[in-house]
Design a protein around this motif. Structure first.
Motif, PDB file in Angstrom:
ATOM      1  N   GLN A  56      46.792 -76.662 -45.134  1.00 34.59           N
ATOM      2  CA  GLN A  56      46.991 -77.167 -43.775  1.00 34.59           C
ATOM      3  C   GLN A  56      48.376 -77.792 -43.633  1.00 34.59           C
ATOM      4  O   GLN A  56      49.047 -77.620 -42.615  1.00 34.59           O
ATOM      5  N   LYS A  57      48.781 -78.523 -44.623  1.00 35.73           N
ATOM      6  CA  LYS A  57      50.085 -79.169 -44.580  1.00 35.73           C
ATOM      7  C   LYS A  57      51.178 -78.109 -44.518  1.00 35.73           C
ATOM      8  O   LYS A  57      52.126 -78.212 -43.734  1.00 35.73           O
ATOM      9  N   LYS A  58      51.042 -77.065 -45.343  1.00 37.27           N
ATOM     10  CA  LYS A  58      52.019 -75.991 -45.370  1.00 37.27           C
ATOM     11  C   LYS A  58      52.026 -75.250 -44.027  1.00 37.27           C
ATOM     12  O   LYS A  58      53.082 -74.929 -43.487  1.00 37.27           O
ATOM     13  N   ALA A  59      50.866 -74.980 -43.457  1.00 34.78           N
ATOM     14  CA  ALA A  59      50.758 -74.297 -42.172  1.00 34.78           C
ATOM     15  C   ALA A  59      51.331 -75.179 -41.065  1.00 34.78           C
ATOM     16  O   ALA A  59      51.968 -74.688 -40.130  1.00 34.78           O
ATOM     17  N   GLY A  60      51.130 -76.468 -41.141  1.00 35.87           N
ATOM     18  CA  GLY A  60      51.657 -77.399 -40.137  1.00 35.87           C
ATOM     19  C   GLY A  60      53.174 -77.399 -40.130  1.00 35.87           C
ATOM     20  O   GLY A  60      53.796 -77.401 -39.071  1.00 35.87           O
ATOM     21  N   THR A  61      53.799 -77.378 -41.284  1.00 31.66           N
ATOM     22  CA  THR A  61      55.264 -77.338 -41.329  1.00 31.66           C
ATOM     23  C   THR A  61      55.771 -75.989 -40.847  1.00 31.66           C
ATOM     24  O   THR A  61      56.825 -75.906 -40.223  1.00 31.66           O
ATOM     25  N   ALA A  62      55.022 -74.925 -41.106  1.00 31.92           N
ATOM     26  CA  ALA A  62      55.433 -73.609 -40.634  1.00 31.92           C
ATOM     27  C   ALA A  62      55.380 -73.563 -39.106  1.00 31.92           C
ATOM     28  O   ALA A  62      56.284 -73.019 -38.454  1.00 31.92           O
ATOM     29  N   VAL A  63      54.354 -74.157 -38.504  1.00 30.49           N
ATOM     30  CA  VAL A  63      54.246 -74.209 -37.048  1.00 30.49           C
ATOM     31  C   VAL A  63      55.392 -75.047 -36.482  1.00 30.49           C
ATOM     32  O   VAL A  63      56.014 -74.670 -35.488  1.00 30.49           O
ATOM     33  N   ASP A  64      55.667 -76.181 -37.122  1.00 27.62           N
ATOM     34  CA  ASP A  64      56.765 -77.033 -36.670  1.00 27.62           C
ATOM     35  C   ASP A  64      58.096 -76.297 -36.783  1.00 27.62           C
ATOM     36  O   ASP A  64      58.953 -76.407 -35.903  1.00 27.62           O
ATOM     37  N   ASP A  65      58.295 -75.547 -37.873  1.00 21.26           N
ATOM     38  CA  ASP A  65      59.525 -74.783 -38.040  1.00 21.26           C
ATOM     39  C   ASP A  65      59.661 -73.714 -36.958  1.00 21.26           C
ATOM     40  O   ASP A  65      60.743 -73.533 -36.397  1.00 21.26           O
ATOM     41  N   LYS A  66      58.551 -73.043 -36.648  1.00 24.76           N
ATOM     42  CA  LYS A  66      58.593 -72.018 -35.610  1.00 24.76           C
ATOM     43  C   LYS A  66      58.923 -72.643 -34.251  1.00 24.76           C
ATOM     44  O   LYS A  66      59.723 -72.103 -33.489  1.00 24.76           O
ATOM     45  N   GLN A  67      58.314 -73.789 -33.975  1.00 26.34           N
ATOM     46  CA  GLN A  67      58.591 -74.466 -32.710  1.00 26.34           C
ATOM     47  C   GLN A  67      60.051 -74.910 -32.639  1.00 26.34           C
ATOM     48  O   GLN A  67      60.701 -74.791 -31.595  1.00 26.34           O
ATOM     49  N   ALA A  68      60.574 -75.408 -33.736  1.00 28.95           N
ATOM     50  CA  ALA A  68      61.969 -75.848 -33.766  1.00 28.95           C
ATOM     51  C   ALA A  68      62.907 -74.658 -33.570  1.00 28.95           C
ATOM     52  O   ALA A  68      63.900 -74.757 -32.836  1.00 28.95           O
ATOM     53  N   GLN A  85      62.159 -71.841 -32.010  1.00 28.47           N
ATOM     54  CA  GLN A  85      62.036 -71.389 -30.632  1.00 28.47           C
ATOM     55  C   GLN A  85      62.800 -72.319 -29.682  1.00 28.47           C
ATOM     56  O   GLN A  85      63.459 -71.872 -28.741  1.00 28.47           O
ATOM     57  N   ALA A  86      62.740 -73.609 -29.932  1.00 28.06           N
ATOM     58  CA  ALA A  86      63.465 -74.564 -29.098  1.00 28.06           C
ATOM     59  C   ALA A  86      64.976 -74.358 -29.240  1.00 28.06           C
ATOM     60  O   ALA A  86      65.715 -74.400 -28.244  1.00 28.06           O
ATOM     61  N   ALA A  87      65.437 -74.117 -30.457  1.00 21.24           N
ATOM     62  CA  ALA A  87      66.859 -73.881 -30.691  1.00 21.24           C
ATOM     63  C   ALA A  87      67.304 -72.584 -30.010  1.00 21.24           C
ATOM     64  O   ALA A  87      68.383 -72.526 -29.394  1.00 21.24           O
ATOM     65  N   LEU A  88      66.482 -71.542 -30.093  1.00 21.87           N
ATOM     66  CA  LEU A  88      66.801 -70.277 -29.437  1.00 21.87           C
ATOM     67  C   LEU A  88      66.859 -70.443 -27.919  1.00 21.87           C
ATOM     68  O   LEU A  88      67.758 -69.903 -27.252  1.00 21.87           O
ATOM     69  N   GLU A  89      65.914 -71.182 -27.374  1.00 21.74           N
ATOM     70  CA  GLU A  89      65.889 -71.406 -25.928  1.00 21.74           C
ATOM     71  C   GLU A  89      67.107 -72.208 -25.484  1.00 21.74           C
ATOM     72  O   GLU A  89      67.723 -71.913 -24.451  1.00 21.74           O
ATOM     73  N   ALA A  90      67.492 -73.223 -26.264  1.00 21.69           N
ATOM     74  CA  ALA A  90      68.671 -74.016 -25.934  1.00 21.69           C
ATOM     75  C   ALA A  90      69.929 -73.148 -25.984  1.00 21.69           C
ATOM     76  O   ALA A  90      70.795 -73.242 -25.105  1.00 21.69           O
ATOM     77  N   ALA A  91      70.025 -72.293 -26.994  1.00 26.18           N
ATOM     78  CA  ALA A  91      71.176 -71.396 -27.110  1.00 26.18           C
ATOM     79  C   ALA A  91      71.203 -70.414 -25.935  1.00 26.18           C
ATOM     80  O   ALA A  91      72.274 -70.123 -25.382  1.00 26.18           O
ATOM     81  N   ARG A  92      70.037 -69.920 -25.538  1.00 25.51           N
ATOM     82  CA  ARG A  92      69.945 -68.990 -24.407  1.00 25.51           C
ATOM     83  C   ARG A  92      70.404 -69.674 -23.114  1.00 25.51           C
ATOM     84  O   ARG A  92      71.154 -69.096 -22.324  1.00 25.51           O
ATOM     85  N   GLN A  93      69.971 -70.905 -22.910  1.00 30.50           N
ATOM     86  CA  GLN A  93      70.355 -71.638 -21.707  1.00 30.50           C
ATOM     87  C   GLN A  93      71.857 -71.941 -21.704  1.00 30.50           C
ATOM     88  O   GLN A  93      72.525 -71.857 -20.666  1.00 30.50           O
ATOM     89  N   GLU A  94      72.390 -72.301 -22.870  1.00 26.96           N
ATOM     90  CA  GLU A  94      73.816 -72.586 -22.979  1.00 26.96           C
ATOM     91  C   GLU A  94      74.641 -71.331 -22.678  1.00 26.96           C
ATOM     92  O   GLU A  94      75.636 -71.380 -21.961  1.00 26.96           O
TER      93      GLU A  94
END
Length: 180
Positions: A33-45, A47-56
């Protein structure tokens, strides 16, 4: 007393094999669960970075498009002003003897004109336009249209230097040979 705590508890009889197996399973599930939680957090991070780059990038593209549109508008206005001047300029007389002096910037320039054109300039019916390092006479009706597009192409009208009617020294002219 070598070995793990689990082995020691099993040897001493405080725990049985079933409890040890449940503990191992619980430990493994927590790690997963801990490993899966960090993987979800990494994916969210990511995606957020990609979205910020797209907006920029989109903002940068909008800014570039705006600059291009402004440059195109300036070029179009310059082309329209040039076309107006070329289409409506008056031909300067070939055999004119009168030298008409005028100021452009901080320098004095001149055109050879006949008296009719000089009178029209004085009345404001004609104006002087500067285009392609040369001066042209343009009718006043066209001047307004050119000034809307390129105000720096038309030279300003000369300032009237006649004295005011209420000037107390208007009757006293300054002599030409006055020495200070």
């Amino acid at each position: 007393m070598a070995g793990s705590l689990q082995d020691q508890l099993l040897k001493s009889g405080l725990a049985n094999k079933k409890q040890a197996k449940q503990a191992n399973e619980h430990k493994r599930k927590k790690a997963k669960q801990k490993k899966a939680g960090t993987a979800v957090d990494d994916k969210q991070a990511q995606q957020a970075a990609l979205e910020a780059a797209r907006q920029e990038k989109a903002a940068h593209d909008r800014e570039l498009n705006l600059q291009r549109q402004q440059e195109q508008a300036q070029k179009a206005a310059l082309a329209e002003a040039r076309q107006l001047i070329e289409a409506h300029r008056l031909r300067l007389p070939q055999k004119a003897e009168t030298r008409y002096n005028f100021a452009h910037g901080s320098t004095i320039h001149h055109l050879y004109l006949d008296q009719k054109l000089i009178d029209q300039l004085a009345r404001g019916q004609l104006r002087i336009a500067f285009m392609d390092a040369s001066y042209h006479l343009v009718p006043a009706e066209i001047v307004d249209r050119v000034e809307k597009r390129q105000p720096d192409m038309i030279l300003p009208r000369p300032v009237d230097d006649t004295p005011d009617a209420d000037d107390p020294y208007a009757d006293f002219a300054i002599p030409d040979d006055l020495m200070w």
